[in-house]
Design a protein around this motif. Structure first.
Motif, PDB file in Angstrom:
ATOM      1  N   GLY A  52      27.738  29.074  47.936  1.00  0.00           N
ATOM      2  CA  GLY A  52      27.153  30.374  48.268  1.00  0.00           C
ATOM      3  C   GLY A  52      28.078  31.525  47.925  1.00  0.00           C
ATOM      4  O   GLY A  52      27.650  32.665  47.882  1.00  0.00           O
ATOM      5  N   ALA A  53      29.370  31.238  47.682  1.00  0.00           N
ATOM      6  CA  ALA A  53      30.334  32.296  47.359  1.00  0.00           C
ATOM      7  C   ALA A  53      31.190  31.898  46.168  1.00  0.00           C
ATOM      8  O   ALA A  53      32.372  32.178  46.124  1.00  0.00           O
ATOM      9  CB  ALA A  53      31.212  32.575  48.571  1.00  0.00           C
ATOM     10  N   ARG A  54      30.589  31.227  45.188  1.00  0.00           N
ATOM     11  CA  ARG A  54      31.364  30.702  44.072  1.00  0.00           C
ATOM     12  C   ARG A  54      31.292  31.539  42.791  1.00  0.00           C
ATOM     13  O   ARG A  54      31.890  31.182  41.795  1.00  0.00           O
ATOM     14  CB  ARG A  54      30.933  29.265  43.776  1.00  0.00           C
ATOM     15  N   ALA A  55      30.568  32.629  42.804  1.00  0.00           N
ATOM     16  CA  ALA A  55      30.546  33.506  41.628  1.00  0.00           C
ATOM     17  C   ALA A  55      31.889  34.231  41.546  1.00  0.00           C
ATOM     18  O   ALA A  55      32.509  34.533  42.559  1.00  0.00           O
ATOM     19  CB  ALA A  55      29.407  34.512  41.732  1.00  0.00           C
ATOM     20  N   THR A  56      32.348  34.475  40.329  1.00  0.00           N
ATOM     21  CA  THR A  56      33.571  35.250  40.142  1.00  0.00           C
ATOM     22  C   THR A  56      33.201  36.577  39.496  1.00  0.00           C
ATOM     23  O   THR A  56      32.237  36.670  38.738  1.00  0.00           O
ATOM     24  CB  THR A  56      34.595  34.519  39.253  1.00  0.00           C
ATOM     25  N   VAL A  57      33.971  37.596  39.798  1.00  0.00           N
ATOM     26  CA  VAL A  57      33.686  38.929  39.266  1.00  0.00           C
ATOM     27  C   VAL A  57      34.999  39.664  39.039  1.00  0.00           C
ATOM     28  O   VAL A  57      35.927  39.552  39.837  1.00  0.00           O
ATOM     29  CB  VAL A  57      32.739  39.716  40.200  1.00  0.00           C
ATOM     30  N   GLN A  58      35.079  40.363  37.904  1.00  0.00           N
ATOM     31  CA  GLN A  58      36.217  41.217  37.582  1.00  0.00           C
ATOM     32  C   GLN A  58      35.686  42.583  37.156  1.00  0.00           C
ATOM     33  O   GLN A  58      34.604  42.669  36.587  1.00  0.00           O
ATOM     34  CB  GLN A  58      37.051  40.643  36.429  1.00  0.00           C
ATOM     35  N   VAL A  59      36.478  43.610  37.419  1.00  0.00           N
ATOM     36  CA  VAL A  59      36.142  44.968  36.982  1.00  0.00           C
ATOM     37  C   VAL A  59      37.287  45.463  36.109  1.00  0.00           C
ATOM     38  O   VAL A  59      38.460  45.295  36.459  1.00  0.00           O
ATOM     39  CB  VAL A  59      35.942  45.915  38.181  1.00  0.00           C
ATOM     40  N   SER A  60      36.939  46.062  34.975  1.00  0.00           N
ATOM     41  CA  SER A  60      37.953  46.560  34.057  1.00  0.00           C
ATOM     42  C   SER A  60      37.524  47.929  33.540  1.00  0.00           C
ATOM     43  O   SER A  60      36.357  48.092  33.179  1.00  0.00           O
ATOM     44  CB  SER A  60      38.106  45.575  32.898  1.00  0.00           C
ATOM     45  N   PRO A  61      38.357  48.923  33.486  1.00  0.00           N
ATOM     46  CA  PRO A  61      39.728  48.924  33.976  1.00  0.00           C
ATOM     47  C   PRO A  61      39.757  49.003  35.497  1.00  0.00           C
ATOM     48  O   PRO A  61      38.836  49.534  36.117  1.00  0.00           O
ATOM     49  CB  PRO A  61      40.331  50.171  33.363  1.00  0.00           C
ATOM     50  N   ASN A  62      40.778  48.468  36.055  1.00  0.00           N
ATOM     51  CA  ASN A  62      40.975  48.473  37.503  1.00  0.00           C
ATOM     52  C   ASN A  62      42.480  48.521  37.734  1.00  0.00           C
ATOM     53  O   ASN A  62      43.163  47.587  37.361  1.00  0.00           O
ATOM     54  CB  ASN A  62      40.363  47.216  38.125  1.00  0.00           C
ATOM     55  N   PRO A  63      43.029  49.582  38.246  1.00  0.00           N
ATOM     56  CA  PRO A  63      42.367  50.699  38.897  1.00  0.00           C
ATOM     57  C   PRO A  63      41.758  51.685  37.905  1.00  0.00           C
ATOM     58  O   PRO A  63      42.166  51.756  36.751  1.00  0.00           O
ATOM     59  CB  PRO A  63      43.486  51.374  39.687  1.00  0.00           C
ATOM     60  N   THR A  64      40.772  52.419  38.400  1.00  0.00           N
ATOM     61  CA  THR A  64      40.140  53.472  37.609  1.00  0.00           C
ATOM     62  C   THR A  64      40.899  54.766  37.850  1.00  0.00           C
ATOM     63  O   THR A  64      41.597  54.907  38.850  1.00  0.00           O
ATOM     64  CB  THR A  64      38.666  53.661  37.999  1.00  0.00           C
ATOM     65  N   THR A  65      40.729  55.719  36.928  1.00  0.00           N
ATOM     66  CA  THR A  65      41.527  56.938  37.036  1.00  0.00           C
ATOM     67  C   THR A  65      40.728  58.226  37.111  1.00  0.00           C
ATOM     68  O   THR A  65      41.317  59.271  37.356  1.00  0.00           O
ATOM     69  CB  THR A  65      42.503  57.034  35.851  1.00  0.00           C
ATOM     70  N   HIS A  66      39.407  58.176  36.906  1.00  0.00           N
ATOM     71  CA  HIS A  66      38.651  59.414  37.056  1.00  0.00           C
ATOM     72  C   HIS A  66      37.183  59.148  37.384  1.00  0.00           C
ATOM     73  O   HIS A  66      36.645  58.099  37.066  1.00  0.00           O
ATOM     74  CB  HIS A  66      38.781  60.318  35.817  1.00  0.00           C
ATOM     75  N   GLU A  70      33.523  54.906  32.826  1.00  0.00           N
ATOM     76  CA  GLU A  70      32.738  53.689  32.650  1.00  0.00           C
ATOM     77  C   GLU A  70      33.631  52.473  32.898  1.00  0.00           C
ATOM     78  O   GLU A  70      34.755  52.408  32.416  1.00  0.00           O
ATOM     79  CB  GLU A  70      32.135  53.612  31.250  1.00  0.00           C
ATOM     80  N   VAL A  71      33.118  51.529  33.672  1.00  0.00           N
ATOM     81  CA  VAL A  71      33.817  50.274  33.927  1.00  0.00           C
ATOM     82  C   VAL A  71      32.927  49.121  33.469  1.00  0.00           C
ATOM     83  O   VAL A  71      31.714  49.256  33.376  1.00  0.00           O
ATOM     84  CB  VAL A  71      34.195  50.100  35.413  1.00  0.00           C
ATOM     85  N   THR A  72      33.566  48.000  33.171  1.00  0.00           N
ATOM     86  CA  THR A  72      32.858  46.791  32.764  1.00  0.00           C
ATOM     87  C   THR A  72      33.030  45.752  33.853  1.00  0.00           C
ATOM     88  O   THR A  72      34.152  45.493  34.298  1.00  0.00           O
ATOM     89  CB  THR A  72      33.416  46.267  31.426  1.00  0.00           C
ATOM     90  N   ILE A  73      31.927  45.161  34.261  1.00  0.00           N
ATOM     91  CA  ILE A  73      31.910  44.128  35.299  1.00  0.00           C
ATOM     92  C   ILE A  73      31.584  42.811  34.595  1.00  0.00           C
ATOM     93  O   ILE A  73      30.530  42.705  33.948  1.00  0.00           O
ATOM     94  CB  ILE A  73      30.870  44.441  36.387  1.00  0.00           C
ATOM     95  N   THR A  74      32.480  41.830  34.691  1.00  0.00           N
ATOM     96  CA  THR A  74      32.280  40.542  34.026  1.00  0.00           C
ATOM     97  C   THR A  74      32.518  39.412  35.015  1.00  0.00           C
ATOM     98  O   THR A  74      33.102  39.612  36.077  1.00  0.00           O
ATOM     99  CB  THR A  74      33.242  40.367  32.830  1.00  0.00           C
ATOM    100  N   GLY A  75      32.087  38.223  34.642  1.00  0.00           N
ATOM    101  CA  GLY A  75      32.349  37.053  35.465  1.00  0.00           C
ATOM    102  C   GLY A  75      31.403  35.926  35.123  1.00  0.00           C
ATOM    103  O   GLY A  75      30.765  35.930  34.072  1.00  0.00           O
ATOM    104  N   HIS A  76      31.343  34.942  36.024  1.00  0.00           N
ATOM    105  CA  HIS A  76      30.391  33.842  35.874  1.00  0.00           C
ATOM    106  C   HIS A  76      29.801  33.528  37.237  1.00  0.00           C
ATOM    107  O   HIS A  76      30.356  33.875  38.275  1.00  0.00           O
ATOM    108  CB  HIS A  76      31.026  32.612  35.219  1.00  0.00           C
ATOM    109  N   CYS A  77      28.653  32.861  37.227  1.00  0.00           N
ATOM    110  CA  CYS A  77      27.872  32.687  38.447  1.00  0.00           C
ATOM    111  C   CYS A  77      28.243  31.461  39.277  1.00  0.00           C
ATOM    112  O   CYS A  77      27.638  31.231  40.318  1.00  0.00           O
ATOM    113  CB  CYS A  77      26.382  32.696  38.118  1.00  0.00           C
TER     114      CYS A  77
END
Length: 143
Positions: A52-66, A70-77
């Motif tokens: 139930g909590a096995r999806a992974t998620v990353q946000v890039s760039p992180n940290p954001t500066t303004h 635009e950020v990109t959210i990637t991962g797998h389910c």
């Protein structure tokens, strides 16, 4: 009344955000099993989150500066059926706007979003719903 410095507020906010993310993650995963003899909802491998909590998620760039960045959210389910939705921040206080799912496959997903125009310095969660599996990460903002 005592003045609270910005660094104290930032540390307190970070601690509260981390606690909230942990609580929401446990809630999404179903928490502990109600039946002591059952293994459902318990971790069977120290390196594997509960079902139930096995999806992974990353946000890039992180940290954001303004704001508006635009950020990109990637991962797998992680066994889920595919990306259904992305939530950045909290209902009524979004950290992300204009969220667009570009690829929703169960083995790889990609979404784009913009940092909300009202966001300040801090930390907030980014949640993904992958149809049976959920994931969360933290987005750090320095605007």
């Amino acid at each position: 009344m005592r003045d609270i410095t910005k660094s104290t507020r930032a540390v307190t906010g970070l601690a509260l955000a981390a606690g909230l993310v942990a609580a929401v993650s446990i809630g999404i995963a179903g928490g502990a099993s109600a039946d002591p003899a059952s293994t459902e909802g318990t971790m069977t491998n120290a390196n594997q989150p509960p079902k139930g909590a096995r999806a992974t998620v990353q946000v890039s760039p992180n940290p954001t500066t303004h704001r508006g960045q635009e950020v990109t959210i990637t991962g797998h389910c992680g066994g889920g059926t595919g990306l259904k939705s992305v939530l950045g921040g909290f209902p009524g206080r979004p950290a992300l706007e204009n969220i667009r799912i570009l690829e929703s496959g169960p083995d790889r997903f990609v979404a784009k979003a913009n940092v909300a125009g009202n966001i300040g310095n801090g930390v907030g969660p980014v949640f993904v719903d992958c149809g049976g599996e959920a994931g969360v990460t933290l987005l750090v903002t320095h605007v």
